[in-house]
Design a protein around this motif. Structure first.
Motif, PDB file in Angstrom:
ATOM      1  N   PRO A  48     -11.477   1.973 -17.231  1.00  0.00           N
ATOM      2  CA  PRO A  48     -10.038   2.277 -17.205  1.00  0.00           C
ATOM      3  C   PRO A  48      -9.636   3.016 -15.946  1.00  0.00           C
ATOM      4  N   ILE A  49      -8.401   2.718 -15.491  1.00  0.00           N
ATOM      5  CA  ILE A  49      -7.851   3.429 -14.334  1.00  0.00           C
ATOM      6  C   ILE A  49      -7.110   4.650 -14.834  1.00  0.00           C
ATOM      7  N   ALA A  50      -7.262   5.742 -14.147  1.00  0.00           N
ATOM      8  CA  ALA A  50      -6.628   6.987 -14.592  1.00  0.00           C
ATOM      9  C   ALA A  50      -5.123   6.816 -14.662  1.00  0.00           C
ATOM     10  N   GLU A  51      -4.531   7.280 -15.759  1.00  0.00           N
ATOM     11  CA  GLU A  51      -3.086   7.147 -15.948  1.00  0.00           C
ATOM     12  C   GLU A  51      -2.327   8.126 -15.075  1.00  0.00           C
ATOM     13  N   THR A  52      -2.930   9.271 -14.772  1.00  0.00           N
ATOM     14  CA  THR A  52      -2.267  10.280 -13.943  1.00  0.00           C
ATOM     15  C   THR A  52      -2.868  10.215 -12.554  1.00  0.00           C
ATOM     16  N   LEU A  53      -2.177   9.545 -11.623  1.00  0.00           N
ATOM     17  CA  LEU A  53      -2.677   9.432 -10.264  1.00  0.00           C
ATOM     18  C   LEU A  53      -2.267  10.655  -9.458  1.00  0.00           C
ATOM     19  N   PRO A  54      -2.982  10.944  -8.407  1.00  0.00           N
ATOM     20  CA  PRO A  54      -2.693  12.144  -7.611  1.00  0.00           C
ATOM     21  C   PRO A  54      -1.258  12.164  -7.112  1.00  0.00           C
ATOM     22  N   SER A  55      -0.545  13.206  -7.424  1.00  0.00           N
ATOM     23  CA  SER A  55       0.860  13.306  -7.021  1.00  0.00           C
ATOM     24  C   SER A  55       1.003  13.526  -5.532  1.00  0.00           C
ATOM     25  N   GLY A  56      -0.037  13.956  -4.893  1.00  0.00           N
ATOM     26  CA  GLY A  56       0.062  14.235  -3.465  1.00  0.00           C
ATOM     27  C   GLY A  56       0.361  13.022  -2.632  1.00  0.00           C
ATOM     28  N   VAL A  57      -0.014  11.843  -3.128  1.00  0.00           N
ATOM     29  CA  VAL A  57       0.240  10.638  -2.339  1.00  0.00           C
ATOM     30  C   VAL A  57       1.737  10.405  -2.190  1.00  0.00           C
TER      31      VAL A  57
ATOM     32  N   VAL B 218       5.580   1.198   4.559  1.00  0.00           N
ATOM     33  CA  VAL B 218       6.038   0.459   5.731  1.00  0.00           C
ATOM     34  C   VAL B 218       7.401   1.000   6.127  1.00  0.00           C
ATOM     35  N   GLN B 219       7.491   1.502   7.368  1.00  0.00           N
ATOM     36  CA  GLN B 219       8.767   2.029   7.877  1.00  0.00           C
ATOM     37  C   GLN B 219       9.403   3.005   6.897  1.00  0.00           C
ATOM     38  N   LYS B 220       8.590   3.948   6.424  1.00  0.00           N
ATOM     39  CA  LYS B 220       9.004   5.031   5.524  1.00  0.00           C
ATOM     40  C   LYS B 220       9.390   4.544   4.126  1.00  0.00           C
ATOM     41  N   GLU B 221       9.200   3.258   3.862  1.00  0.00           N
ATOM     42  CA  GLU B 221       9.423   2.748   2.508  1.00  0.00           C
ATOM     43  C   GLU B 221       8.093   2.715   1.779  1.00  0.00           C
ATOM     44  N   ARG B 222       8.000   3.452   0.659  1.00  0.00           N
ATOM     45  CA  ARG B 222       6.752   3.559  -0.087  1.00  0.00           C
ATOM     46  C   ARG B 222       6.719   2.499  -1.183  1.00  0.00           C
ATOM     47  N   LEU B 223       5.760   1.623  -1.063  1.00  0.00           N
ATOM     48  CA  LEU B 223       5.643   0.492  -1.978  1.00  0.00           C
ATOM     49  C   LEU B 223       4.685   0.768  -3.133  1.00  0.00           C
ATOM     50  N   GLY B 224       3.830   1.758  -2.990  1.00  0.00           N
ATOM     51  CA  GLY B 224       2.828   2.069  -4.013  1.00  0.00           C
ATOM     52  C   GLY B 224       1.671   2.807  -3.389  1.00  0.00           C
ATOM     53  N   ILE B 225       0.529   2.825  -4.073  1.00  0.00           N
ATOM     54  CA  ILE B 225      -0.663   3.460  -3.524  1.00  0.00           C
ATOM     55  C   ILE B 225      -1.865   2.551  -3.755  1.00  0.00           C
ATOM     56  N   LEU B 226      -2.856   2.742  -2.905  1.00  0.00           N
ATOM     57  CA  LEU B 226      -4.143   2.069  -3.068  1.00  0.00           C
ATOM     58  C   LEU B 226      -5.127   3.142  -3.527  1.00  0.00           C
ATOM     59  N   TYR B 227      -5.729   2.957  -4.692  1.00  0.00           N
ATOM     60  CA  TYR B 227      -6.539   3.986  -5.347  1.00  0.00           C
ATOM     61  C   TYR B 227      -7.915   3.421  -5.699  1.00  0.00           C
TER      62      TYR B 227
ATOM     63  N   ASP C 140     -14.980   6.515   4.357  1.00  0.00           N
ATOM     64  CA  ASP C 140     -14.406   5.665   3.301  1.00  0.00           C
ATOM     65  C   ASP C 140     -12.884   5.807   3.265  1.00  0.00           C
ATOM     66  N   LEU C 141     -12.412   7.039   3.438  1.00  0.00           N
ATOM     67  CA  LEU C 141     -10.959   7.288   3.435  1.00  0.00           C
ATOM     68  C   LEU C 141     -10.294   6.584   4.615  1.00  0.00           C
ATOM     69  N   SER C 142     -10.924   6.660   5.792  1.00  0.00           N
ATOM     70  CA  SER C 142     -10.368   6.011   6.982  1.00  0.00           C
ATOM     71  C   SER C 142     -10.279   4.506   6.781  1.00  0.00           C
ATOM     72  N   LEU C 143     -11.324   3.916   6.178  1.00  0.00           N
ATOM     73  CA  LEU C 143     -11.304   2.476   5.904  1.00  0.00           C
ATOM     74  C   LEU C 143     -10.200   2.125   4.912  1.00  0.00           C
ATOM     75  N   LEU C 144     -10.033   2.938   3.880  1.00  0.00           N
ATOM     76  CA  LEU C 144      -9.007   2.667   2.866  1.00  0.00           C
ATOM     77  C   LEU C 144      -7.606   2.758   3.473  1.00  0.00           C
ATOM     78  N   VAL C 145      -7.396   3.723   4.363  1.00  0.00           N
ATOM     79  CA  VAL C 145      -6.091   3.853   5.018  1.00  0.00           C
ATOM     80  C   VAL C 145      -5.782   2.607   5.851  1.00  0.00           C
ATOM     81  N   THR C 146      -6.795   2.111   6.562  1.00  0.00           N
ATOM     82  CA  THR C 146      -6.613   0.891   7.355  1.00  0.00           C
ATOM     83  C   THR C 146      -6.244  -0.285   6.461  1.00  0.00           C
ATOM     84  N   ILE C 147      -6.981  -0.439   5.357  1.00  0.00           N
ATOM     85  CA  ILE C 147      -6.698  -1.517   4.419  1.00  0.00           C
ATOM     86  C   ILE C 147      -5.301  -1.367   3.828  1.00  0.00           C
ATOM     87  N   ALA C 148      -4.921  -0.128   3.479  1.00  0.00           N
ATOM     88  CA  ALA C 148      -3.601   0.134   2.883  1.00  0.00           C
ATOM     89  C   ALA C 148      -2.480  -0.242   3.843  1.00  0.00           C
ATOM     90  N   ASN C 149      -2.650   0.080   5.128  1.00  0.00           N
ATOM     91  CA  ASN C 149      -1.619  -0.253   6.113  1.00  0.00           C
ATOM     92  C   ASN C 149      -1.436  -1.767   6.228  1.00  0.00           C
TER      93      ASN C 149
END
Length: 436
Positions: A8-17, A57-66, A80-89
């Motif tokens: 299961p994926i956690a229902e409460t995702l980090p609010s910091g994102v 994208v251009q300050k529009e937040r579409l979601g998060i990659l977790y 790992d974080l750097s790779l995930l950021v690249t993939i997210a972009n």
């Protein structure tokens, strides 16, 4: 055995994102990370480590990659974080492009349905698809548009479509046929007049420019406008203001201008019968409508469209066209274009009492009966030699081709499959008056 269900994926995702400025998050020990003390789902699921990156994208937040891991001896690193950021972009850009494509596709389909239902602009051929795409682009701007095309190609329908999907759609659409009025009447029609300006002017009357204020003015057959009226129109387009006929008060207007013509304005400019500077004002965006003969694949769609329409209007239930009849419709060169096809189908629906429309239900000029009768009359005219019969038949064919082409020798030569010089030679030889 079936594969085990995914964890299961956690229902409460980090609010910091989202709440913390859209920054990526790395935690190598979630269970002892103070940032997640309020996240019961993360603790309950015994998540060891996680990484999150915003899809932005251009300050529009579409979601998060977790991504998380539940193995006690495994933790994510900054690599790992750097790779995930690249993939997210990259993913965010792909998601935005997909959304835009889907939105554009829906708009195009909606526009096409509207053009089909409201304006009877039906077709799937490349030329008509290109027109649909251009209408959508043109409508979004406020540029002047010159719509060029033969009679019956739907120039006014295109103008109405441009207006109805433009930002000016809540304003009026006013159409004026410049070929239907004398010079003085057209001037009064366009600019209005004051009481007493001429005999019969018993009251102040606004012109079409004033009536179209805030909307669109469509000038049909602009090539028929006199040089004097062309000069006045040019001034209005430049200054967006004018005086009524016989008036002194300056009238300001906010009008988008669309124009249409069946004439060759380039030729008229060379012959000094149309102002070049006015042409440039009118043709900021030129739009050429294809004749029906250049999109024969659309004939069947249009015929079915009009058949359905007139079946409903007249109360008939004709099912369609037989194969041979449809072949003749597709092969016909349609000098009157879509308007001619519409009239043909309406006449057939009125007169035909069968389920299926056959060759015998088509007009004589489409089936060759007109030529057949003419040739038979030539043969029956007397004891003619074969060369004389051939010559008379050839003359008849040329006359019919010129008639169908409305006197246009280039089009008649194309129909006859001969060169333009050859056609000119035959016209002189047989003394044919092609102006009729």
């Amino acid at each position: 055995p079936p594969p085990p269900p995914p964890p299961p994926i956690a229902e409460t995702l980090p609010s910091g994102v989202f709440g913390g400025g859209g920054k990526a998050i790395l935690s190598d020990d979630v269970q002892h990370d103070e940032r997640f003390d309020g996240s019961e789902s993360l603790k309950f699921d015994s998540i060891r480590s996680l990484v999150c990156a915003p899809l932005e994208v251009q300050k529009e937040r579409l979601g998060i990659l977790y991504v998380d891991v539940r193995e006690s001896k495994t933790s994510y690193t900054r690599d790992d974080l750097s790779l995930l950021v690249t993939i997210a972009n990259q993913a965010a850009g792909a998601i935005q492009n997909a959304r835009r494509y889907t939105s554009s596709l829906k708009q195009n389909l909606a526009l096409r349905e509207r053009l089909n239902s409201e304006y009877h602009m039906v077709g799937e051929s490349p030329p008509i698809r290109e027109i649909f795409a251009k209408i959508e682009k043109i409508a979004a701007s406020d540029a002047t548009v010159l719509i060029k095309g033969e009679t019956g190609t739907g120039k006014e329908l295109v103008a109405r479509a441009i207006h109805d999907i433009s930002p000016r759609r809540s304003g009026p659409f006013v159409a004026v046929n410049c070929a239907a009025m004398t010079e003085s009447l057209l001037e009064s029609e366009l600019f209005g007049h004051e009481k007493g300006a001429f005999t019969g002017a018993v009251k102040d009357s606004p012109g079409k420019f004033e009536l179209a204020d805030g909307g669109t003015l469509f000038l049909d057959e602009i090539g028929e406008m006199s040089p004097a009226t062309q000069t006045k129109l040019l001034r209005v387009l430049q200054e967006r203001s004018f005086h009524r006929v016989g008036g002194t008060k300056l009238v300001s207007i906010d009008v988008r201008n669309l124009s249409a013509t069946t004439k060759d304005l380039d030729l008229m400019i060379r012959e000094a019968t149309f102002r070049q500077d006015l042409f440039y004002r009118l043709a900021v965006v030129p739009l050429a409508l294809p004749p029906l003969r250049e999109r024969p694949g659309d004939v069947q769609l249009l015929a079915a469209h009009f058949l359905d329409r007139f079946n409903g209007a007249i109360g008939k239930s004709l099912r369609g066209f037989e194969n041979e009849a449809m072949k003749m419709l597709r092969a016909y060169h349609w000098p009157g274009n879509v308007r001619e096809l519409r009239n043909v189908v309406e006449r057939i629906v009125v007169l035909c009492d069968k389920e299926w429309i056959g060759v015998e239900d088509l007009p004589a000029n489409m089936t060759g009966e007109e030529l057949k009768v003419g040739v038979q009359e030539t043969i029956n005219a007397g004891n003619l030699a074969l060369p004389e019969i051939i010559a008379r038949t050839e003359k008849l064919c040329i006359e019919l081709a010129l008639k169908k082409a409305r006197g246009k020798k280039v089009e008649a030569a194309r129909v006859l499959k001969i060169s333009r010089p050859t056609l000119d030679k035959k016209i002189r030889e047989y003394e044919i008056d092609f102006s009729k």
